[in-house]
Scaffold this motif. Structure first.
Motif, PDB file in Angstrom:
ATOM      1  N   GLU A  14       0.848  -1.055   0.022  1.00 52.87           N
ATOM      2  CA  GLU A  14       0.142   0.006  -0.025  1.00 52.87           C
ATOM      3  C   GLU A  14       0.881   1.146  -0.095  1.00 52.87           C
ATOM      4  OE1 GLU A  14      -3.179  -0.286   3.029  1.00 52.87           O
ATOM      5  OE2 GLU A  14      -3.253  -2.252   3.036  1.00 52.87           O
ATOM      6  N   THR A  15       0.601   2.262  -0.959  1.00 54.55           N
ATOM      7  CA  THR A  15       1.328   3.200  -1.054  1.00 54.55           C
ATOM      8  C   THR A  15       0.622   4.546  -0.976  1.00 54.55           C
ATOM      9  OG1 THR A  15       1.227   3.612  -3.431  1.00 54.55           O
ATOM     10  CG2 THR A  15       2.791   1.780  -2.759  1.00 54.55           C
ATOM     11  N   ASP A  16       1.254   5.605  -1.024  1.00 54.56           N
ATOM     12  CA  ASP A  16       0.576   7.138  -1.139  1.00 54.56           C
ATOM     13  C   ASP A  16      -0.242   7.378  -2.511  1.00 54.56           C
ATOM     14  OD1 ASP A  16       2.908   7.309  -2.638  1.00 54.56           O
ATOM     15  OD2 ASP A  16       3.780   9.023  -1.549  1.00 54.56           O
ATOM     16  N   HIS A  17       0.011   6.235  -3.461  1.00 47.98           N
ATOM     17  CA  HIS A  17      -0.646   6.581  -4.715  1.00 47.98           C
ATOM     18  C   HIS A  17      -1.457   5.280  -4.853  1.00 47.98           C
ATOM     19  CE1 HIS A  17       1.689  10.159  -5.095  1.00 47.98           C
ATOM     20  NE2 HIS A  17       0.689  10.418  -6.135  1.00 47.98           N
ATOM     21  N   GLY A  18      -1.901   4.552  -3.959  1.00 47.07           N
ATOM     22  CA  GLY A  18      -2.649   3.187  -4.305  1.00 47.07           C
ATOM     23  C   GLY A  18      -1.977   1.830  -3.992  1.00 47.07           C
ATOM     24  N   HIS A  19      -2.502   0.681  -4.371  1.00 43.01           N
ATOM     25  CA  HIS A  19      -1.777  -0.522  -4.240  1.00 43.01           C
ATOM     26  C   HIS A  19      -0.886  -0.766  -5.267  1.00 43.01           C
ATOM     27  CE1 HIS A  19      -4.819  -2.171  -0.786  1.00 43.01           C
ATOM     28  NE2 HIS A  19      -4.541  -1.054  -0.795  1.00 43.01           N
ATOM     29  N   PHE A  20       0.053  -1.553  -5.011  1.00 43.24           N
ATOM     30  CA  PHE A  20       0.921  -1.760  -6.121  1.00 43.24           C
ATOM     31  C   PHE A  20       1.391  -3.517  -5.711  1.00 43.24           C
ATOM     32  CE2 PHE A  20       1.482   2.479  -7.115  1.00 43.24           C
ATOM     33  CZ  PHE A  20       2.454   2.675  -8.038  1.00 43.24           C
ATOM     34  N   ALA A  33       7.908  -3.093  -9.683  1.00 47.61           N
ATOM     35  CA  ALA A  33       6.563  -2.639  -8.700  1.00 47.61           C
ATOM     36  C   ALA A  33       5.468  -2.093  -9.756  1.00 47.61           C
ATOM     37  CB  ALA A  33       6.780  -1.602  -7.801  1.00 47.61           C
ATOM     38  N   ILE A  34       4.369  -2.784 -10.007  1.00 51.82           N
ATOM     39  CA  ILE A  34       3.194  -2.497 -11.066  1.00 51.82           C
ATOM     40  C   ILE A  34       2.015  -2.173 -10.257  1.00 51.82           C
ATOM     41  CG2 ILE A  34       1.654  -3.556 -12.662  1.00 51.82           C
ATOM     42  CD1 ILE A  34       4.235  -5.590 -13.247  1.00 51.82           C
ATOM     43  N   PRO A  35       1.328  -0.984 -10.653  1.00 50.94           N
ATOM     44  CA  PRO A  35      -0.064  -0.764 -10.012  1.00 50.94           C
ATOM     45  C   PRO A  35      -1.270  -1.847 -10.126  1.00 50.94           C
ATOM     46  CG  PRO A  35       0.908   1.127 -11.422  1.00 50.94           C
ATOM     47  CD  PRO A  35       1.816  -0.050 -11.811  1.00 50.94           C
ATOM     48  N   ALA A  36      -1.905  -2.145  -8.964  1.00 53.03           N
ATOM     49  CA  ALA A  36      -2.518  -3.025  -9.017  1.00 53.03           C
ATOM     50  C   ALA A  36      -4.167  -2.291  -9.108  1.00 53.03           C
ATOM     51  CB  ALA A  36      -2.747  -3.971  -7.807  1.00 53.03           C
ATOM     52  N   LEU A  79      -4.584   3.897  -8.801  1.00 51.28           N
ATOM     53  CA  LEU A  79      -3.581   4.695  -9.149  1.00 51.28           C
ATOM     54  C   LEU A  79      -4.300   5.831  -9.900  1.00 51.28           C
ATOM     55  CD1 LEU A  79      -0.653   5.570  -9.545  1.00 51.28           C
ATOM     56  CD2 LEU A  79      -0.811   4.522 -11.811  1.00 51.28           C
ATOM     57  N   CYS A  80      -5.632   5.717 -10.358  1.00 51.19           N
ATOM     58  CA  CYS A  80      -6.467   6.740 -11.011  1.00 51.19           C
ATOM     59  C   CYS A  80      -6.878   7.793 -10.258  1.00 51.19           C
ATOM     60  CB  CYS A  80      -7.510   6.420 -12.119  1.00 51.19           C
ATOM     61  SG  CYS A  80      -8.926   5.580 -11.201  1.00 51.19           S
ATOM     62  N   GLU A  81      -6.742   7.447  -8.670  1.00 51.55           N
ATOM     63  CA  GLU A  81      -7.447   8.316  -7.714  1.00 51.55           C
ATOM     64  C   GLU A  81      -6.484   9.434  -7.733  1.00 51.55           C
ATOM     65  OE1 GLU A  81     -10.052   7.955  -5.507  1.00 51.55           O
ATOM     66  OE2 GLU A  81     -11.101   6.615  -6.854  1.00 51.55           O
ATOM     67  N   PHE A  82      -5.269   9.154  -8.177  1.00 53.60           N
ATOM     68  CA  PHE A  82      -4.241  10.301  -7.741  1.00 53.60           C
ATOM     69  C   PHE A  82      -3.756  10.895  -8.931  1.00 53.60           C
ATOM     70  CE2 PHE A  82      -4.287   6.775  -4.674  1.00 53.60           C
ATOM     71  CZ  PHE A  82      -4.238   7.260  -3.673  1.00 53.60           C
ATOM     72  N   ASN A  83      -3.606  12.200  -9.250  1.00 61.92           N
ATOM     73  CA  ASN A  83      -3.008  12.908 -10.549  1.00 61.92           C
ATOM     74  C   ASN A  83      -1.633  13.307  -9.986  1.00 61.92           C
ATOM     75  OD1 ASN A  83      -3.055  14.253 -12.660  1.00 61.92           O
ATOM     76  ND2 ASN A  83      -3.845  16.183 -11.865  1.00 61.92           N
ATOM     77  N   ILE A 103       6.115   4.647 -14.895  1.00 65.77           N
ATOM     78  CA  ILE A 103       5.540   3.130 -14.635  1.00 65.77           C
ATOM     79  C   ILE A 103       5.402   2.840 -16.459  1.00 65.77           C
ATOM     80  CG2 ILE A 103       3.206   2.040 -14.372  1.00 65.77           C
ATOM     81  CD1 ILE A 103       3.061   4.074 -11.730  1.00 65.77           C
ATOM     82  N   ARG A 104       5.568   1.866 -16.664  1.00 70.17           N
ATOM     83  CA  ARG A 104       5.560   1.048 -17.661  1.00 70.17           C
ATOM     84  C   ARG A 104       4.386  -0.164 -18.109  1.00 70.17           C
ATOM     85  NH1 ARG A 104       7.143  -3.102 -21.261  1.00 70.17           N
ATOM     86  NH2 ARG A 104       8.147  -4.146 -19.594  1.00 70.17           N
ATOM     87  N   VAL A 105       4.348  -0.849 -16.725  1.00 73.15           N
ATOM     88  CA  VAL A 105       3.329  -1.951 -17.032  1.00 73.15           C
ATOM     89  C   VAL A 105       2.290  -1.753 -15.632  1.00 73.15           C
ATOM     90  CG1 VAL A 105       3.132  -4.425 -16.604  1.00 73.15           C
ATOM     91  CG2 VAL A 105       5.244  -3.359 -17.544  1.00 73.15           C
ATOM     92  N   VAL A 106       1.070  -1.872 -15.897  1.00 73.51           N
ATOM     93  CA  VAL A 106      -0.043  -1.738 -15.033  1.00 73.51           C
ATOM     94  C   VAL A 106      -1.008  -3.040 -15.118  1.00 73.51           C
ATOM     95  CG1 VAL A 106      -0.004   0.776 -15.150  1.00 73.51           C
ATOM     96  CG2 VAL A 106      -1.587  -0.495 -16.784  1.00 73.51           C
TER      97      VAL A 106
END
Length: 216
Positions: free
Chosen positions: A71-77, A113-116, A125-129, A137-140
């Motif tokens: 859990e990060t400051d920009h969502g789960h990874f 590390a890949i955004p979940a 991740l889309c919650e954060f601008n 980030i290359r892979v999601v």
């Protein structure tokens, strides 16, 4: 190879599935015409150093790898290729990990590390601008069986608006019966966590739903 890259066993605090049950279900899916080769255990907020699943893997002929969901400051990874070098630098137990630091540190520790579930309400991740982070980030994760319909729509719209290169799929299974519902198809063979990182970094792969790999 067809791998489910996002699963949770009872080692996570909110799952009801054991690793052996996941392995048995993988064989069931194969018998039903769905050639799932294995899965990655991405337990919440930790890397499962203490558990060795090689015996289960060998008994059932199912590839079982380990990663983590943090859990990060920009969502789960999702983090793949976890080593002690990485967990010495990043405390996976925290719920406010710096996403930028995680992405950078993982790369420098031969991990990824890949955004979940980027469209997930509150933790995607889309919650954060943050375009600077997005550019790193290359892979999601584009397909996640645990998404609500609107969350998947949000994920699709977010991905279409950015310049990500590649996409993975995972079931986000917390129960046995959803294993493999979303997965990732790799062109190359994978037998280890380092192989997985290599292919996610340099290889060819795509996210799919389980019906896309049915043998007819």
């Amino acid at each position: 190879m067809n791998l489910d890259l996002h699963t949770h066993s009872v080692s996570s605090d909110d799952s009801k599935a054991t690793v052996e049950q996941f392995a048995k279900w993988t064989l069931f899916l194969r018998n039903e015409g769905f050639p799932l080769d294995g899965f990655v255990l991405t337990e919440h907020r930790k890397f499962d150093y203490q558990n060795d699943y090689s015996d289960i893997s060998e008994r059932f002929g199912v590839l079982i790898l380990k990663g983590s969901e943090v859990e990060t400051d920009h969502g789960h990874f999702l983090v793949f290729g976890v080593t002690e070098k990485l967990t010495d630098r990043i405390n996976f137990a925290r719920v406010d990990i710096s996403a930028s630091e995680l992405v950078y540190t993982a790369q420098n520790c031969e991990a990824i590390a890949i955004p979940a579930h980027p469209g997930r309400f509150g933790i995607g991740l889309c919650e954060f601008n943050n375009e600077e982070l997005n550019s790193q980030i290359r892979v999601v994760e584009s397909l996640n069986w645990g998404n609500l319909h609107q969350e998947q729509v949000r994920s699709d719209q977010f991905i279409q608006s950015k310049c990500f290169d590649s996409f993975i799929g995972g079931s986000d299974s917390h129960v046995v019966s959803t294993l493999g519902k979303c997965l990732t198809k790799f062109e190359a063979s994978i037998q280890s966590e380092s192989d997985l990182v290599r292919e996610l970094t340099h290889g060819s792969f795509q996210s799919l739903k389980i019906e896309d790999i049915a043998n007819h």
